[in-house]
Design a protein around this motif. Structure first.
Motif, PDB file in Angstrom:
ATOM      1  N   GLU A  70      51.133   2.338 -35.076  1.00 55.72           N
ATOM      2  CA  GLU A  70      51.483   0.970 -34.673  1.00 55.72           C
ATOM      3  C   GLU A  70      51.006   0.674 -33.251  1.00 55.72           C
ATOM      4  N   ILE A  71      51.041   1.697 -32.395  1.00 57.49           N
ATOM      5  CA  ILE A  71      50.518   1.498 -31.031  1.00 57.49           C
ATOM      6  C   ILE A  71      49.018   1.174 -31.106  1.00 57.49           C
ATOM      7  N   PHE A  72      48.278   1.926 -31.931  1.00 60.47           N
ATOM      8  CA  PHE A  72      46.838   1.646 -32.053  1.00 60.47           C
ATOM      9  C   PHE A  72      46.635   0.237 -32.615  1.00 60.47           C
ATOM     10  N   ALA A  73      47.444  -0.116 -33.641  1.00 52.74           N
ATOM     11  CA  ALA A  73      47.286  -1.452 -34.242  1.00 52.74           C
ATOM     12  C   ALA A  73      47.535  -2.523 -33.185  1.00 52.74           C
ATOM     13  N   SER A  74      48.535  -2.306 -32.333  1.00 50.64           N
ATOM     14  CA  SER A  74      48.831  -3.339 -31.339  1.00 50.64           C
ATOM     15  C   SER A  74      47.752  -3.365 -30.271  1.00 50.64           C
ATOM     16  N   SER A  75      47.178  -2.206 -29.924  1.00 50.63           N
ATOM     17  CA  SER A  75      46.135  -2.286 -28.897  1.00 50.63           C
ATOM     18  C   SER A  75      44.831  -2.824 -29.474  1.00 50.63           C
ATOM     19  N   ILE A  76      44.627  -2.650 -30.788  1.00 52.28           N
ATOM     20  CA  ILE A  76      43.467  -3.311 -31.415  1.00 52.28           C
ATOM     21  C   ILE A  76      43.705  -4.827 -31.427  1.00 52.28           C
ATOM     22  N   ALA A  77      44.943  -5.230 -31.784  1.00 53.88           N
ATOM     23  CA  ALA A  77      45.263  -6.674 -31.827  1.00 53.88           C
ATOM     24  C   ALA A  77      45.105  -7.319 -30.452  1.00 53.88           C
ATOM     25  N   GLN A  78      45.381  -6.528 -29.401  1.00 52.26           N
ATOM     26  CA  GLN A  78      45.173  -7.030 -28.040  1.00 52.26           C
ATOM     27  C   GLN A  78      43.696  -7.354 -27.785  1.00 52.26           C
ATOM     28  N   GLN A  79      42.828  -6.556 -28.429  1.00 50.00           N
ATOM     29  CA  GLN A  79      41.393  -6.656 -28.128  1.00 50.00           C
ATOM     30  C   GLN A  79      40.646  -7.636 -29.018  1.00 50.00           C
ATOM     31  N   GLN A  80      41.131  -7.825 -30.247  1.00 51.22           N
ATOM     32  CA  GLN A  80      40.446  -8.757 -31.147  1.00 51.22           C
ATOM     33  C   GLN A  80      41.417  -9.178 -32.245  1.00 51.22           C
ATOM     34  N   SER A  81      41.132 -10.307 -32.881  1.00 51.22           N
ATOM     35  CA  SER A  81      41.985 -10.669 -34.012  1.00 51.22           C
ATOM     36  C   SER A  81      41.400  -9.992 -35.253  1.00 51.22           C
ATOM     37  N   LEU A  82      41.967  -8.844 -35.536  1.00 48.53           N
ATOM     38  CA  LEU A  82      41.442  -8.013 -36.622  1.00 48.53           C
ATOM     39  C   LEU A  82      41.802  -8.631 -37.972  1.00 48.53           C
ATOM     40  N   GLN A  83      40.796  -8.768 -38.823  1.00 45.08           N
ATOM     41  CA  GLN A  83      41.038  -9.218 -40.196  1.00 45.08           C
ATOM     42  C   GLN A  83      40.572  -8.084 -41.111  1.00 45.08           C
ATOM     43  N   VAL A  84      41.436  -7.671 -42.029  1.00 42.65           N
ATOM     44  CA  VAL A  84      41.117  -6.535 -42.884  1.00 42.65           C
ATOM     45  C   VAL A  84      40.972  -6.996 -44.333  1.00 42.65           C
ATOM     46  N   ALA A  85      39.889  -6.575 -44.980  1.00 43.33           N
ATOM     47  CA  ALA A  85      39.687  -6.862 -46.404  1.00 43.33           C
ATOM     48  C   ALA A  85      40.050  -5.600 -47.189  1.00 43.33           C
ATOM     49  N   VAL A  86      41.040  -5.709 -48.030  1.00 39.94           N
ATOM     50  CA  VAL A  86      41.505  -4.546 -48.787  1.00 39.94           C
ATOM     51  C   VAL A  86      41.064  -4.687 -50.239  1.00 39.94           C
ATOM     52  N   CYS A  87      40.324  -3.700 -50.735  1.00 41.70           N
ATOM     53  CA  CYS A  87      40.005  -3.678 -52.162  1.00 41.70           C
ATOM     54  C   CYS A  87      41.129  -2.938 -52.875  1.00 41.70           C
ATOM     55  N   ASP A  88      41.859  -3.661 -53.688  1.00 44.82           N
ATOM     56  CA  ASP A  88      42.988  -3.080 -54.438  1.00 44.82           C
ATOM     57  C   ASP A  88      42.703  -3.375 -55.912  1.00 44.82           C
ATOM     58  N   PRO A  89      41.831  -2.538 -56.551  1.00 39.03           N
ATOM     59  CA  PRO A  89      41.247  -2.927 -57.848  1.00 39.03           C
ATOM     60  C   PRO A  89      42.279  -3.273 -58.910  1.00 39.03           C
ATOM     61  N   ALA A  90      43.376  -2.542 -58.946  1.00 33.13           N
ATOM     62  CA  ALA A  90      44.382  -2.841 -59.974  1.00 33.13           C
ATOM     63  C   ALA A  90      45.376  -3.893 -59.483  1.00 33.13           C
ATOM     64  N   MET A  91      45.205  -4.361 -58.274  1.00 34.82           N
ATOM     65  CA  MET A  91      46.090  -5.372 -57.676  1.00 34.82           C
ATOM     66  C   MET A  91      47.566  -4.950 -57.778  1.00 34.82           C
ATOM     67  N   ASP A  92      47.803  -3.648 -57.604  1.00 37.07           N
ATOM     68  CA  ASP A  92      49.195  -3.180 -57.688  1.00 37.07           C
ATOM     69  C   ASP A  92      49.753  -2.775 -56.323  1.00 37.07           C
ATOM     70  N   GLY A  93      49.010  -3.093 -55.266  1.00 34.52           N
ATOM     71  CA  GLY A  93      49.525  -2.866 -53.911  1.00 34.52           C
ATOM     72  C   GLY A  93      49.328  -1.458 -53.387  1.00 34.52           C
ATOM     73  N   ARG A  94      48.717  -0.575 -54.189  1.00 33.33           N
ATOM     74  CA  ARG A  94      48.625   0.815 -53.713  1.00 33.33           C
ATOM     75  C   ARG A  94      47.641   0.951 -52.553  1.00 33.33           C
ATOM     76  N   PHE A  95      46.519   0.236 -52.626  1.00 30.74           N
ATOM     77  CA  PHE A  95      45.555   0.312 -51.519  1.00 30.74           C
ATOM     78  C   PHE A  95      46.021  -0.516 -50.325  1.00 30.74           C
ATOM     79  N   LEU A  96      46.762  -1.572 -50.617  1.00 29.18           N
ATOM     80  CA  LEU A  96      47.342  -2.354 -49.515  1.00 29.18           C
ATOM     81  C   LEU A  96      48.331  -1.485 -48.730  1.00 29.18           C
TER      82      LEU A  96
END
Ligand SMILES: O=C(O)C(=O)C[C@]1(C(=O)O)C=C[C@@H](O)C=C1
Length: 299
Positions: free
Chosen positions: A88-114
């Motif tokens: 979470e610290i890394f996520a917050s310091s990345i968010a400080q540096q840029q507005s990170l947008q993540v594309a998640v491929c979740d082929p079965a759409m069951d939330g496992r890759f999310l």
């Protein structure tokens, strides 16, 4: 562990009336932790400036930090908590540096890759979910996302839409220097109950950075009829240690494409790349990732 903390373990010898004083101690520590996090965040501002806009994410550096912290950690704080807190610290310091947008491929759409993506990139990081790897890769290639999470290439995903071959599509983007594999999930291979259970690759528009203990992915184009055994020999003879190999033989094309996982962090100027015999095209580095921390689930 301090003698006080050892004593605190035994409920019988910590009088109930000490509770307010103990909580005061926690308040003092929480204040100090907050001050230290704020101080860390100010340094991250300078780090971002020093990087001159070259992308905020450095998965190799994150892996090296986590390995160092886990190696020195002692005491009752669970090791999994160290991973969770610093992710979470890394996520917050990345968010400080840029507005990170993540594309998640979740082929079965069951939330496992999310779930795997959230575990690694943070609970509050903006994420969009796609059914196909090509869509998620396209989001990064076209600049709408900085990072994508993809199922491991070659692993069936159950809905038939992925198949073994999404990685050749990645190569076209990678050839233009636009997309790189930068991490493999999970990084902490211990999977306690409740932890995300899938294996995934993280791709990014910023190249991979070394963590000190890495594996690299190299793509090779060879004549269609070449056997995997002779290729493995050629890769070994060049001085690489191949760990896994995926082969893609497109119909009607006189070539086979290989995705080879090798030991170490390989860069484009590595002289061994020129020593692999029998290739139809120069080898291409697809990316690299930190070797996962392997621990027992109970730790
Ligand atoms: O070292 C960097 O480049 C940073 O941006 C700092 C930091 C960190 O918080 O430690 C944040 C994000 C990167 O992915 C790696 C490390």
């Amino acid at each position: 562990m301090s003698s006080f903390a050892e004593a605190a373990h035994d409920a019988d010898i910590v009088p109930v009336d000490r509770l307010p004083a103990l909580r005061e101690q926690l308040d003092v520590l929480d204040d100090r932790i907050l001050d230290l996090l704020a101080q860390r965040a100010r340094i991250v501002e300078d780090v971002a400036a020093a990087k001159r806009g070259s992308g905020s994410i450095r998965p190799g550096r994150e892996a090296a930090i986590l390995r160092r912290l886990l190696a020195k950690h002692t005491g009752p704080l669970p090791r999994g908590a160290i991973i969770r807190i610093w992710r979470e610290i890394f996520a917050s310091s990345i968010a400080q540096q840029q507005s990170l947008q993540v594309a998640v491929c979740d082929p079965a759409m069951d939330g496992r890759f999310l779930a795997a993506a959230r575990e690694h990139l943070g609970a509050l990081t903006p994420m969009r979910v796609y059914r196909s790897p090509a869509q998620a890769i396209g989001e990064v290639a076209d600049g709408r996302a900085s990072v994508a999470i993809l199922p491991m290439p070659g692993e069936g995903t159950g809905d038939g839409s992925v198949g073994p071959g999404w990685w050749p599509g990645l190569l076209q983007h990678n050839a233009k220097g636009r997309i790189h594999v930068v991490a493999r999930l999970p990084f902490w291979s211990s999977r306690p109950e409740g932890a995300a259970s899938v294996q995934a690759l993280v791709i990014s528009n910023t190249p991979a950075d070394p963590s000190g203990e890495d594996m690299s992915l190299i793509a090779l184009e060879v004549p269609a009829q070449v056997s995997l055994g002779s290729l493995s020999n050629a890769i070994n003879a060049a001085g690489f240690k191949p760990l896994t190999m995926l082969v893609h033989r497109p119909a009607g094309v006189p070539a086979a494409f290989l995705l080879v996982e090798v030991d170490g962090f390989v860069t484009a100027d590595d002289p061994r790349l020129g020593l692999i015999a029998g290739l139809q095209a120069p080898p291409m580095i697809v990316g690299a990732y930190a070797v996962a921390i392997a621990e027992e689930p109970s730790l």
